[in-house]
Write a protein that holds these residues in place. Structure first.
Motif, mmCIF file in Angstrom:
data_model
loop_
_atom_site.group_PDB
_atom_site.id
_atom_site.type_symbol
_atom_site.label_atom_id
_atom_site.label_comp_id
_atom_site.label_asym_id
_atom_site.label_seq_id
_atom_site.Cartn_x
_atom_site.Cartn_y
_atom_site.Cartn_z
ATOM 1 N N VAL A 233 0.774 -1.346 0.042
ATOM 2 C CA VAL A 233 0.105 -0.143 -0.057
ATOM 3 C C VAL A 233 0.655 1.112 0.182
ATOM 4 O O VAL A 233 0.576 2.149 -0.624
ATOM 5 C CB VAL A 233 -1.068 -0.002 1.044
ATOM 6 N N GLY A 273 1.141 5.441 4.047
ATOM 7 C CA GLY A 273 0.344 4.219 3.497
ATOM 8 C C GLY A 273 0.248 2.924 4.460
ATOM 9 O O GLY A 273 -0.479 2.198 4.567
ATOM 10 N N THR A 277 -2.626 1.052 6.491
ATOM 11 C CA THR A 277 -2.991 -0.200 6.352
ATOM 12 C C THR A 277 -2.674 -0.852 7.746
ATOM 13 O O THR A 277 -3.930 -1.831 7.915
ATOM 14 C CB THR A 277 -1.944 -0.785 5.415
#
Length: 349
Positions: A233, A273, A277
């Motif tokens: 991600v 990110g 996540t």
């Protein structure tokens, strides 16, 4: 006069095997077993000798005069002996009933004839074969006590045929019930209601099981792949930043520190990110198989409350029910005793 445990207020007393009374009971059991077997042998032999088959056999052996001597001299004694034996069984039964009442072998005095029903029926001449049950029970009890009055090979064969009989009877009953259920589902107009009731009855169990499955499978896999997912991600965020030309052009307008700021933005995007996540995945990996987390419980509850008023779903449920019944029928139809025989034959070879 079988050895029966005496019942007290606290339960059954253990029978002591070193007492004179117990030895007398044991001797009496052996005596009864022997005279029952002898009586049945005599009656069976008498029935054969007095039949047309017996007459034909003796005629072929040229021993008709011996058979005639038996019919005139010995047969009346066999009949008298059988009558005396019936009288003895009646008296012996009442004496044992009285002893059972006095020693309170059973909770109620009238339980005795129901427990020993086969002995009462065996008194009748046409049901005398039931006397074998009493002899068999005595032999089995003696075998449990360590007195092998029946050879082990014969006992093994008797157990095998007993299991064959029980398996055949139970299989017939189960298969008949399964066929009846399938016929009811095929012919009844209310079979859909039956299936719906079946599903409704198991909704709670389905929800619990589904939550445990999600916890054991999905949560475990998410926990194992959490770092990899977060890293991917992060790469996606960085890629998104790189694919934004307006931001790149703006940073290049800043002299000297523009490239540095671009690198920092990429690093920040990567960590952002990953952190997002981890934050999203973390609630899904908590809990255990016995206490699934709240998210999985809510998902399972929603799925368990699904409305099955849907043709495709109804066909799926019907297919599961029919195939389950058919699988059960095939399994019951398997003759376990035949498999055992084949296995024994293979071992002998």
């Amino acid at each position: 006069m079988t050895v029966e445990p005496q019942r007290t207020k606290t339960g059954f007393q253990a029978i002591r095997h070193d007492t004179i009374a117990w030895k007398l009971y044991l001797a009496y059991d052996i005596f009864m077993m022997l005279i029952i077997v002898i009586n049945l042998i005599c009656i069976s032999s008498n029935a054969f000798l007095m039949s047309h088959i017996g007459a034909w056999v003796f005629e072929q052996l040229h021993l008709s005069h011996i058979l005639q001597l038996y019919k005139t001299e010995l047969n009346p004694w066999v009949i008298k002996t059988e009558n005396w034996f019936i009288v003895f069984l009646i008296i012996e039964l009442f004496i044992r009933w009285l002893i059972a009442i006095v020693q309170k072998h059973h909770q109620r005095w009238f339980f005795f004839p129901f427990i020993h029903w086969y002995e009462i029926l065996a008194i009748h001449p046409y049901l005398r074969f039931l006397r074998l049950i009493r002899a068999g029970i005595i032999a089995f009890r003696l075998h449990e006590l360590g007195y092998h009055v029946v050879p082990s090979a014969m006992l093994k064969q008797l157990k095998f045929y007993y299991h064959v009989l029980m398996e055949e009877l139970s299989d017939r009953v189960v298969i008949s019930v399964i066929d009846g259920v399938k016929m009811e589902l095929d012919t009844s107009s209310t079979h859909k209601r039956i299936i719906h009731d079946l599903v409704d009855h198991h909704r709670e169990m389905f929800a619990t099981t589904l939550a445990q499955v999600l916890q054991e499978s999905l949560a475990t896999e998410l926990k194992a792949q959490q770092n990899l997912i977060a890293e991917n991600v992060g790469h996606v965020v960085v890629k998104a930043i790189e694919d934004t030309p307006e931001l790149t052009q703006l940073l290049r307008l800043i002299p000297i520190v523009g490239g540095r700021i671009e690198q920092q933005i990429h690093s920040i995007g990567q960590r952002l990110g990953e952190n997002i996540t981890h934050g999203l995945v973390q609630p899904l990996v908590t809990g255990s198989s016995t206490t699934p987390n709240a998210q999985y419980q809510r998902i399972a509850e929603k799925l368990s409350q699904i409305n099955i008023e849907n043709r495709s779903l109804e066909q799926l449920v019907e297919s599961v029910v029919y195939e389950s019944l058919e699988s059960l029928r095939k399994q019951v139809a398997v003759k376990q005793w035949q498999l055992k025989l084949e296995k024994n034959d293979q071992l002998k070879e």
